[in-house]
Design a protein around this motif. Sequence first.
Motif, PDB file in Angstrom:
ATOM      1  N   ARG A  93       0.872  -1.176   0.000  1.00 41.96           N
ATOM      2  CA  ARG A  93       0.000   0.000   0.000  1.00 41.96           C
ATOM      3  C   ARG A  93       0.909   1.224   0.000  1.00 41.96           C
ATOM      4  O   ARG A  93       1.878   1.286   0.756  1.00 41.96           O
ATOM      5  CB  ARG A  93      -0.909   0.058   1.234  1.00 41.96           C
ATOM      6  N   TYR A  94       0.606   2.161  -0.825  1.00 40.25           N
ATOM      7  CA  TYR A  94       1.426   3.357  -0.964  1.00 40.25           C
ATOM      8  C   TYR A  94       0.583   4.575  -0.601  1.00 40.25           C
ATOM      9  O   TYR A  94      -0.620   4.609  -0.882  1.00 40.25           O
ATOM     10  CB  TYR A  94       1.962   3.454  -2.393  1.00 40.25           C
ATOM     11  N   TYR A  95       1.230   5.541   0.045  1.00 37.61           N
ATOM     12  CA  TYR A  95       0.479   6.697   0.511  1.00 37.61           C
ATOM     13  C   TYR A  95       1.391   7.912   0.690  1.00 37.61           C
ATOM     14  O   TYR A  95       2.613   7.782   0.733  1.00 37.61           O
ATOM     15  CB  TYR A  95      -0.240   6.379   1.825  1.00 37.61           C
ATOM     16  N   ILE A  96       0.756   9.060   0.794  1.00 43.01           N
ATOM     17  CA  ILE A  96       1.452  10.306   1.092  1.00 43.01           C
ATOM     18  C   ILE A  96       1.455  10.446   2.598  1.00 43.01           C
ATOM     19  O   ILE A  96       0.399  10.470   3.236  1.00 43.01           O
ATOM     20  CB  ILE A  96       0.743  11.503   0.416  1.00 43.01           C
ATOM     21  N   GLY A  97       2.652  10.540   3.184  1.00 46.91           N
ATOM     22  CA  GLY A  97       2.780  10.602   4.630  1.00 46.91           C
ATOM     23  C   GLY A  97       2.563  11.988   5.213  1.00 46.91           C
ATOM     24  O   GLY A  97       2.201  12.122   6.377  1.00 46.91           O
ATOM     25  N   ASN A  98       2.764  13.036   4.421  1.00 46.82           N
ATOM     26  CA  ASN A  98       2.590  14.392   4.918  1.00 46.82           C
ATOM     27  C   ASN A  98       1.105  14.667   5.133  1.00 46.82           C
ATOM     28  O   ASN A  98       0.314  14.594   4.195  1.00 46.82           O
ATOM     29  CB  ASN A  98       3.196  15.392   3.932  1.00 46.82           C
ATOM     30  N   GLU A  99       0.747  14.983   6.365  1.00 51.57           N
ATOM     31  CA  GLU A  99      -0.653  15.217   6.740  1.00 51.57           C
ATOM     32  C   GLU A  99      -1.323  16.288   5.887  1.00 51.57           C
ATOM     33  O   GLU A  99      -2.522  16.205   5.629  1.00 51.57           O
ATOM     34  CB  GLU A  99      -0.737  15.618   8.215  1.00 51.57           C
ATOM     35  N   ASP A 100      -0.570  17.293   5.481  1.00 48.00           N
ATOM     36  CA  ASP A 100      -1.151  18.399   4.713  1.00 48.00           C
ATOM     37  C   ASP A 100      -1.547  17.995   3.294  1.00 48.00           C
ATOM     38  O   ASP A 100      -2.376  18.652   2.673  1.00 48.00           O
ATOM     39  CB  ASP A 100      -0.164  19.565   4.639  1.00 48.00           C
ATOM     40  N   PHE A 101      -0.962  16.916   2.777  1.00 45.79           N
ATOM     41  CA  PHE A 101      -1.193  16.523   1.380  1.00 45.79           C
ATOM     42  C   PHE A 101      -2.007  15.240   1.226  1.00 45.79           C
ATOM     43  O   PHE A 101      -2.497  14.956   0.141  1.00 45.79           O
ATOM     44  CB  PHE A 101       0.153  16.340   0.659  1.00 45.79           C
ATOM     45  N   LYS A 102      -2.153  14.479   2.286  1.00 47.43           N
ATOM     46  CA  LYS A 102      -2.751  13.150   2.127  1.00 47.43           C
ATOM     47  C   LYS A 102      -4.251  13.154   1.830  1.00 47.43           C
ATOM     48  O   LYS A 102      -4.783  12.158   1.386  1.00 47.43           O
ATOM     49  CB  LYS A 102      -2.438  12.268   3.327  1.00 47.43           C
ATOM     50  N   GLU A 103      -4.906  14.281   2.019  1.00 47.43           N
ATOM     51  CA  GLU A 103      -6.334  14.362   1.717  1.00 47.43           C
ATOM     52  C   GLU A 103      -6.626  14.680   0.251  1.00 47.43           C
ATOM     53  O   GLU A 103      -7.778  14.666  -0.166  1.00 47.43           O
ATOM     54  CB  GLU A 103      -7.013  15.403   2.616  1.00 47.43           C
ATOM     55  N   LEU A 104      -5.583  14.956  -0.520  1.00 47.41           N
ATOM     56  CA  LEU A 104      -5.782  15.235  -1.946  1.00 47.41           C
ATOM     57  C   LEU A 104      -6.192  13.962  -2.672  1.00 47.41           C
ATOM     58  O   LEU A 104      -5.547  12.928  -2.528  1.00 47.41           O
ATOM     59  CB  LEU A 104      -4.488  15.771  -2.578  1.00 47.41           C
TER      60      LEU A 104
END
Length: 126
Positions: A93-104
Amino acid sequence: MWDNRNLIKKCVDLALDFLEDICYIRVLDIIIDIYNDVIYCRMDKETAGQKFLKVLYNLKNSQTFDSLLEEGDRIALKSFLGDLLQIKGESDRYYIGNEDFKELSLEDFYHFLIELKYRKEEIKDE
């Protein structure tokens, strides 16, 4: 996109501040090209999003581009993917770890890249 317009603007502003002294337009072009390649494979959004993030994760951890990119572009790529976005992978599973960007969403992320590139080019031309 219009529902997340403020989120996209916030992310662009954060990226511009974070990468202030780094010229990363070529890096954005590479990531936008990867997005276009993935999105046109005609798969569902979840699969496309995971494939896109997997490619970015592999790109961040790869030395393949070391011979193709200039040193500044390599630094910008690793900083953008690793330090700013914090692209991570766990258990396939791959994801954006930065909280500010992960909702995009995937589409929001594309608009973020386009807006960031446009704003960076605008700043460069001043």
